[in-house]
Scaffold this active site. Sequence first.
Site, mmCIF file in Angstrom:
data_model
loop_
_atom_site.group_PDB
_atom_site.id
_atom_site.type_symbol
_atom_site.label_atom_id
_atom_site.label_comp_id
_atom_site.label_asym_id
_atom_site.label_seq_id
_atom_site.Cartn_x
_atom_site.Cartn_y
_atom_site.Cartn_z
ATOM 1 N N GLU A 1 0.813 -1.227 0.000
ATOM 2 C CA GLU A 1 0.000 0.000 0.000
ATOM 3 C C GLU A 1 0.844 1.273 0.000
ATOM 4 O OE1 GLU A 1 -4.066 -1.410 2.153
ATOM 5 O OE2 GLU A 1 -2.363 -1.202 3.477
HETATM 6 C C1 ACM Z 1 -2.024 -5.476 3.878
HETATM 7 O O1 ACM Z 1 -3.094 -5.995 4.255
HETATM 8 N N1 ACM Z 1 -1.949 -4.177 3.633
HETATM 9 C C2 ACM Z 1 -0.828 -6.271 3.679
#
Ligand code: ACM
Length: 539
Positions: free
Chosen positions: A350
């Site tokens: 992310e």
């Molecule tokens: C995640 O769930 N951002 C690895």
Amino acid sequence: MATAGRSRLRTALAAGMLAAGTGAAALVAPPAANADPQAAKTSSMRDVVPAPVTVKPAADTTFTLTSGTKVFTSAGARDVGGYLAGILRRSTGYRLPVVDVPDDAPDRASAKGISLLLAGADPSVGDQGYQLDVTAKAVVIRAQRPAGLFAGVQTLRQLLPAEIESATVRKGPWVIGGGQIVDRPRLAYRGAMLDVARHFHPVETVLRYIDELALYKVNYLHLHLTDDQGWRIAIDSWPRLATYGGSTQVGGGVGGYYTKADYAAIVAYAESRYITVVPEVDMPGHVNAALASYAELSCDGKAPPLYTGIAVGFSSLCADKEITYKFIDDVLGELAALTPGPYLHVGGDEAHSTKPADYAAMMNRVQKIVADHGKSVLAWHQVVGATPLPSTVAQYWGTTPSSPEVAAAAKTGTKILLSPANKAYLDMKYDANTPLGLRWAGYVEVKDAYDWDPGAYINDVDASSVLGVEAPLWTETIVTLRDIEYMAVPRLPAIAELGWSPASSHDWTAFRTRLGSQGPRWTAQGINFYRSPQVPWAS
Ligand code: ACM
């Protein structure tokens, strides 16, 4: 160590979940004294979770643990023997002395009692497996390595009546059905992840979780130590990371962090349970706590405020500043020194506020730094957008079997750790009524957690590329140990079985029955588990 205690009520209110996880979860009263309904029942070798490779019960043969039983151990097995005796003493009240015997003593297997031996196991058991024989005279666990004996001890616990798990003395009788089990894991890595960043979880909570993981032969604990909301590990060369960056958490509580001594205690405790700790420092995103602590890490040189919400993707380390790499090298160097295991997890997920070219350049440099500290990289699967080193392991957290980038990386040798969020994420709600957790990957009932094959999950990824499975528990809404248990149990045992048991034994109908037989054990241990309506719970 600072603790999160005072923040809990505020956090619960902030998350709109007062009474969740405690009020709604399965609170189980301790059984009445002297009434040992389970003790009269002999547990079956066929009820073990995770399912062993081969099970051959011997009809009409039983072994009974008595006040005169001894635990015989060969030299390298003494610690495991002490661990087993410690568990059995609590509920039986027996002395259960642990007695040294030579590995090659001719009478070792016929000694009356329980023997743990590092010789004579079926060669198929490998480094982590074991052979367990129960006759009228003796219980003998043999393995090639102490880790195998430890796994065999977990099986032996499940062959005893559920009351063996009681913290206080029960009446027995302590009868074990006869037969033989020969067992070894399917996959090398069977993990659980605990997010101690969104809500800080104190050392005692982590130790208790380690003991619960050990029951199901989990052998890696991944600790998500840093995120936007908090930095949870003391770093001597950058002290404000913990003292300031660790000073809050989701919902605005006081947060907390592990001193190096705290962290070393967790690592040592895990090691005593044959569990390897994998520390994660997430980068280049999920770094608000670090940027808030040290303004020089931000591209604009300004420290953002501490963050207590649950948004993602808004923070990034600065690819163009050399201090970024000094920071990473210092942090990973100190962490490597605290880490006996092979992996440092560097996040990589992310990174929505990092340009793709910067992401690739940073993750490539990070991989080199990890290698320079003598470790291998574990990272969320977006790391395949950089150039994975041959030793880098990509942790898949997608929600579909389609991931051409991950499949391409696997073809060039990248090993894959499977944590598909719609199967393995322990923070997903079970159903619409679950008072805790999130639901962005959907509801995950026990059957969803169990009914998939890690060796054949991602399209075009061969089973030979799969290192293992891991069940992550993110803690945006998870505050207490009881919350952790409610979300982990019984899905964690389901994921653990996928990692341990042969694919050929995969069968939901059989699994749910075996899982149901674990219920009285969890009750005896005071584990706050979710009584899924999908499971026929034994009483
Ligand atoms: C995640 O769930 N951002 C690895």
